[in-house]
Design a protein around this motif. Structure first.
Motif, PDB file in Angstrom:
ATOM      1  N   LEU A 170       0.771  -1.148   0.085  1.00 42.39           N
ATOM      2  CA  LEU A 170      -0.065  -0.074   0.069  1.00 42.39           C
ATOM      3  C   LEU A 170       0.881   1.199  -0.011  1.00 42.39           C
ATOM      4  O   LEU A 170       0.635   2.058  -0.947  1.00 42.39           O
ATOM      5  CB  LEU A 170      -0.953   0.005   1.377  1.00 42.39           C
ATOM      6  CG  LEU A 170      -1.668   1.300   1.390  1.00 42.39           C
ATOM      7  CD1 LEU A 170      -2.510   1.591   0.410  1.00 42.39           C
ATOM      8  CD2 LEU A 170      -2.442   1.161   2.746  1.00 42.39           C
ATOM      9  N   PHE A 171       1.913   1.392   0.745  1.00 43.56           N
ATOM     10  CA  PHE A 171       2.712   2.436   1.130  1.00 43.56           C
ATOM     11  C   PHE A 171       3.213   2.649  -0.375  1.00 43.56           C
ATOM     12  O   PHE A 171       3.452   3.533  -0.670  1.00 43.56           O
ATOM     13  CB  PHE A 171       3.793   2.213   1.920  1.00 43.56           C
ATOM     14  CG  PHE A 171       4.556   3.398   2.323  1.00 43.56           C
ATOM     15  CD1 PHE A 171       5.593   3.635   2.068  1.00 43.56           C
ATOM     16  CD2 PHE A 171       3.728   4.470   3.212  1.00 43.56           C
ATOM     17  CE1 PHE A 171       6.430   4.846   2.435  1.00 43.56           C
ATOM     18  CE2 PHE A 171       4.481   5.531   3.601  1.00 43.56           C
ATOM     19  CZ  PHE A 171       5.784   5.735   3.251  1.00 43.56           C
ATOM     20  N   SER A 172       3.651   1.834  -0.960  1.00 42.91           N
ATOM     21  CA  SER A 172       4.582   1.826  -2.086  1.00 42.91           C
ATOM     22  C   SER A 172       3.575   2.291  -3.427  1.00 42.91           C
ATOM     23  O   SER A 172       4.004   3.076  -4.188  1.00 42.91           O
ATOM     24  CB  SER A 172       5.260   0.495  -2.506  1.00 42.91           C
ATOM     25  OG  SER A 172       4.246  -0.314  -3.177  1.00 42.91           O
ATOM     26  N   GLN A 173       2.253   2.049  -3.452  1.00 41.89           N
ATOM     27  CA  GLN A 173       1.414   2.314  -4.365  1.00 41.89           C
ATOM     28  C   GLN A 173       0.841   3.732  -4.027  1.00 41.89           C
ATOM     29  O   GLN A 173       0.195   4.303  -4.947  1.00 41.89           O
ATOM     30  CB  GLN A 173       0.161   1.390  -4.189  1.00 41.89           C
ATOM     31  CG  GLN A 173       0.366  -0.035  -4.577  1.00 41.89           C
ATOM     32  CD  GLN A 173       1.058   0.030  -6.159  1.00 41.89           C
ATOM     33  OE1 GLN A 173       0.374   0.151  -6.925  1.00 41.89           O
ATOM     34  NE2 GLN A 173       2.149  -0.245  -6.532  1.00 41.89           N
ATOM     35  N   LEU A 174       1.283   4.417  -2.845  1.00 37.30           N
ATOM     36  CA  LEU A 174       0.795   5.747  -2.694  1.00 37.30           C
ATOM     37  C   LEU A 174       1.512   6.664  -3.848  1.00 37.30           C
ATOM     38  O   LEU A 174       1.128   7.796  -3.945  1.00 37.30           O
ATOM     39  CB  LEU A 174       1.496   6.241  -1.204  1.00 37.30           C
ATOM     40  CG  LEU A 174       0.625   5.695  -0.205  1.00 37.30           C
ATOM     41  CD1 LEU A 174       0.923   6.398   1.106  1.00 37.30           C
ATOM     42  CD2 LEU A 174      -1.015   6.183  -0.300  1.00 37.30           C
TER      43      LEU A 174
END
Lengths: 285, 259, 364
Positions: free
Chosen positions: B221-225
């Motif tokens: 999720l964080f990387s997809q931000l």
């Protein structure tokens, strides 16, 4: 014959090996890295120890100052979260009755929603065009949107308290559940009012749980870096962010290790002092 | 048990807090139906598109599965190891006892970022590739103090006479453990397991440093931000996961009541 | 007696750990050149940024070599990718960006690329080819690229923006958003003050640090990912920002009134490149992968999905979408002359500039 003595090794070795390999060894390696000059060459090599990284940290006064601020922030968050969690634990232990289990899991289920997204949702609520502001503007309670709710250190603290309250309730709950209910009856028999009963019986007996909750929140918060990233803005950075930056944005592991060691030693010292003040043995026995 | 009528204040407090806890989740739910990729009001119209795209998004589902696997594995290991240390702490006397207990509780005192960084150094230097295993190992270490403390506080009130009675009757110690001690501390172990699972499932600070090819859900999720058009799919998944766990909980409660 | 047992236990665990490393070696592949593409087997591992593992971004390779397995490892940032490669990561290919290329060559981590084997190489403009050349040799293949400039809300800043100094302007107090990156900050300051980016002196670095500490008064938050920035601009919190054109295109698509400045100091350009890890056993297969990355279908997906440029000139010439044409300023042929490409950092610069940024964040 498998008596208690011989079962000892089965119980002793696995945790010991695990902690030795995956806790002591890494921290030792990190200590070693803090005495390394730079990142050149193989990662695994013998390097001449140097104090250059520590000197660099000392020369930059703002790092150490930020560590102090991070500790204060952690203190405020831990005290608030523990205080706000206590009534929850009390409710679950004594008032929830048969439904206590359900209520407890209800409390914990939000943890199974992504923390990152929940914080993003708070941003939506607190942003200048967010739910709270549009609501207040609609009611004409304010003329301009409140900007002080987001992108600063206060937002970081509020978010952290919000995240930690349910978790802080757990050790308090465990401690409350251990209390022998016969003590309440005894207190009642001796004529104690509910408040006195709480203050003289319940609360002191729950103290180990309260302390556990406090430390469970305080320690991780000192090194917190995710929440500042999301809601801290330009000024809400904490010490953990600096460490993270040196490992992920700067690829400067020696300096990052030195900063980590300083925080680790500082935290250990703090806890050692606290343990002197509060005899932790009461927690175990 | 006392049934004084102060409770309305307390239960009011509890439910108010629950409402506050679930408020952002309600907002997330709204946005998972939002036709826009950006997280701001006003909403641009309702759509179930994101849920559809989620089911087609193998990467997102795999990340969720990874989180479940890591949480299950690490919580099991942490509960096992924590119970072992708890038994040692309460029932045994040996010279390195305080050392072991201190060691087991010490991860509580080490901020996640320090441990994450230290384990990163360990695995990198030894050329051990980062993976779900490395994340799971870290989670076990940090969950261990919790499981230890929870089981210990239950064991501490445990009457040692029960054990001795069993052994007088001819049971060896492992059997005594299995048939006398474990059933009694089982609720504490379940509580410990639940805590460890909770610690692991959404854990991000450590996972960010230690995940490899397969990310856990928070890491993914964080990387997809970075990419705005992926975000609503994540929210849809988070909402589904939450609805799923809530459903499981309600079912479990019904089953429990029926017994 | 107990102490020796303790030490024995620790030694045993370390030995177990060391033996676990043995399983990390990459499996050798055969990759014979006589086999037809459709029959080619083997596997590749690519260390890439999140999102690029999507098959759309290597679709040509997948179509031509359907039997080759491609695994992805995700790197969170340039520093993360660099650290992973240093730590002995077994990926065959990795995807760094301009500025971070020198170290790989200096530390012998990347293999030279035999461009004669790349059929799509002639479609790459020379200026891009040079980006991937270090010390005169081709070590990297340029792939994705974009601009950095100042993105601003035209309704909040009707007078427009013509200089990088706008990021520091107290007039925009609380409404600016800068990228969370030290080298990026140094770049902006050097544009504003006319410093030579490759020769920043300690005095200049000190001045830059003070400048960015003061900039925090105007700055609302540092963005690490474009969605943060897009959200901030869409809901009106952010008026002026350091931004890549991906954010510009996304906001245009959402109907938010924004413009992408052409500052008098010039825009900045960055290029993402792929390199083959030295000692990768899959060199030939990796080359085929790179060749396919340069092909048209892959390129079109990059442009249309991420709004980034692609190094294949034919792909860029084939853009018809008006939003994208605006984002890339396709209508302005002189735009590439007016941009400044990010130069490669030395290790010392990297350490100094990232430390500077940490001090900006830690300052009271």
């Amino acid at each position: 014959m498998l008596d208690r003595r011989s079962t000892f090794w089965i119980l002793y070795l696995p945790p010991l090996l695990w902690l030795g390999a995956f806790f002591l060894a890494p921290l030792g390696l990190m200590a070693a890295f803090s005495f390394r000059a730079d990142m050149r060459g193989d990662l695994l090599q013998i390097w001449t120890p140097t104090l250059a990284q520590y000197a660099s940290v000392w020369a930059t006064g703002s790092y150490v100052r930020l560590l102090g601020i991070s500790a204060l922030v952690a203190l405020a968050v831990a005290v608030s979260a523990t205080a706000l969690a206590y009534p929850i634990a009390y409710f679950l232990a004594f008032r929830a009755g048969k439904r206590a289990g359900l209520y407890l899991v209800l409390l914990l289920v939000p943890f199974w929603t992504s923390y990152l997204l929940r914080v993003m949702a708070w941003k939506i609520m607190l942003g200048s065009e967010g739910v709270l502001n549009s609501f207040l503007l609609y009611l004409q309670l304010i003329d301009n949107p409140l900007t002080a709710l987001l992108y600063n250190r206060n937002a970081v603290m509020l978010t952290l308290v919000y995240v930690w309250i349910p978790f802080a309730a757990l050790p308090i709950l465990a401690a409350l559940q251990r209390i022998d209910l016969a003590l309440f009856e005894a207190a009642a028999d001796l004529g104690a009012t509910p408040f006195r009963r709480f203050w003289r019986v319940t609360f002191p007996l729950s103290l180990p749980g309260v302390l556990a909750a406090f430390f469970m929140v305080f320690i991780p918060t000192v090194g917190e870096y995710v929440t500042p990233l999301l809601v801290g803005g330009s000024r809400g950075s904490l010490y953990g962010n600096i460490i993270q930056d040196f490992f992920t944005k700067a690829a400067n592991w020696p300096l990052g290790s030195a900063l980590s060691m300083i925080m680790l030693v500082g935290t250990l010292a703090l806890v050692a002092v606290a343990v002197r003040l509060v005899d932790l043995r009461k927690l175990i026995e | 048990m006392s049934t004084r009528r102060v409770p309305s204040l307390l239960s009011g407090y509890y439910f108010a807090l629950i409402a506050l806890l679930y408020l952002p989740i309600g907002i997330l739910f709204l946005f998972s139906l939002n036709a826009n990729t950006s997280l701001s009001f006003p909403l641009r119209g309702l759509t179930l598109d994101w849920y559809r795209k989620l089911l087609e998004s193998e990467a997102v589902l795999r990340a969720a599965r990874n989180s479940l696997v890591v949480a299950a594995g690490s919580s099991f290991a942490a509960t096992l190891l924590g119970t072992m240390v708890a038994l040692l702490a309460i029932r045994y006397q040996f010279r390195s006892k305080n050392l072991l207990i201190a060691l087991a509780v010490l991860p509580l005192i080490v901020p996640f970022i320090v441990l994450g960084v230290a384990l990163l150094l360990l695995f990198s230097t030894l050329h051990i590739e980062r993976s779900l295993w490395t994340v799971g190992i870290a989670h076990t270490v940090v969950a261990l103090p919790y499981t230890l403390l929870i089981v210990v506080s239950r064991l501490a009130g445990f009457d040692v006479n029960l054990e001795e009675a069993a052994m007088d009757l001819g049971a060896n110690y492992p059997t005594t453990l299995r048939r006398i001690v474990l059933p009694i501390i089982a609720p504490a172990m379940v509580s410990a397991w639940l805590t460890a699972f909770t610690v692991s499932f959404d854990e991000f600070a450590l996972a960010l440093f230690l995940a490899g090819t397969e990310p856990t859900f928070p890491v993914y999720l964080f990387s997809q931000l970075r990419f705005a058009n992926r975000l609503p799919i994540m929210i849809a998944l988070a909402v589904l996961l939450m609805i799923g766990t809530l459903t499981l909980v309600v079912i479990a409660e019904r089953v429990r009541r029926a017994e | 007696m107990k102490r020796t047992r303790l030490l024995l236990g620790i030694a045993l665990s370390l030995a177990l750990l060391a033996s676990a490393c043995g399983g990390g070696a990459a499996a050798p592949t055969t990759a014979p050149t006589a086999v037809s593409p459709a029959e080619q087997t083997g596997s590749l591992t690519v260390l890439d940024w999140a999102g690029y593992d999507d098959p759309d971004f290597w679709t040509d390779f997948q179509t031509t070599y359907p039997k080759v397995t491609v695994n992805f490892e995700i790197g969170a940032s340039d520093a993360d990718i660099y650290a992973k490669i240093k730590a002995g990561d077994q990926a065959d290919l990795f995807h760094p960006y301009t500025g971070w290329l020198q170290f790989y060559v200096d530390e012998g981590l990347v293999a030279e690329i035999d461009t004669s084997k790349l059929t799509n190489w002639d479609k790459v403009p020379d200026s891009f080819k040079q980006i991937g050349q270090i010390n005169g040799k081709q070590y990297f293949i340029p792939w994705d690229w974009g601009f950095t400039s100042i993105l601003y809300r035209t309704d909040k800043v009707p007078e427009g923006i013509d200089s990088w100094a706008a990021l520091m302007d107290p007039k925009f107090k609380g409404h600016v958003s800068m990228w969370d990156d030290g080298p990026g900050a140094v770049t902006v300051s050097s544009y504003i003050h006319g410093y030579d980016e490759t020769q920043i002196t300690p005095e200049q670095l000190g001045a830059i640090k003070e400048e960015w500490i003061k900039q925090r008064d105007a700055n609302l938050f540092y963005w690490a990912g474009e969605p943060e920035l897009v959200d901030g601009m869409a809901n009106g919190d952010v008026w002026v920002a350091y931004a890549w054109q991906g954010a510009y295109a996304t906001l245009l698509g959402q109907g938010v009134p924004v413009a992408y400045a052409n500052p008098k100091e010039g825009r900045n350009s960055w290029v993402g490149v792929y390199g083959i890890r030295k000692d990768s056993p899959n060199y030939d297969l990796a080359l085929k992968f790179l060749d396919a990355k340069l092909a048209a279908a892959t390129g079109n997906n990059v442009v249309n999905q991420f709004f980034y440029g692609h190094s294949n000139q034919d792909v860029m010439n084939g853009i018809t979408d008006e939003t994208l044409k605006q984002a890339f300023s396709i209508g302005d042929p002189a735009i590439l002359q007016k941009t400044n490409f990010t130069p490669n950092l030395t290790a010392e610069q990297r350490d100094a500039w990232t430390a500077m940024w940490a001090q900006v964040k830690a300052a009271p």
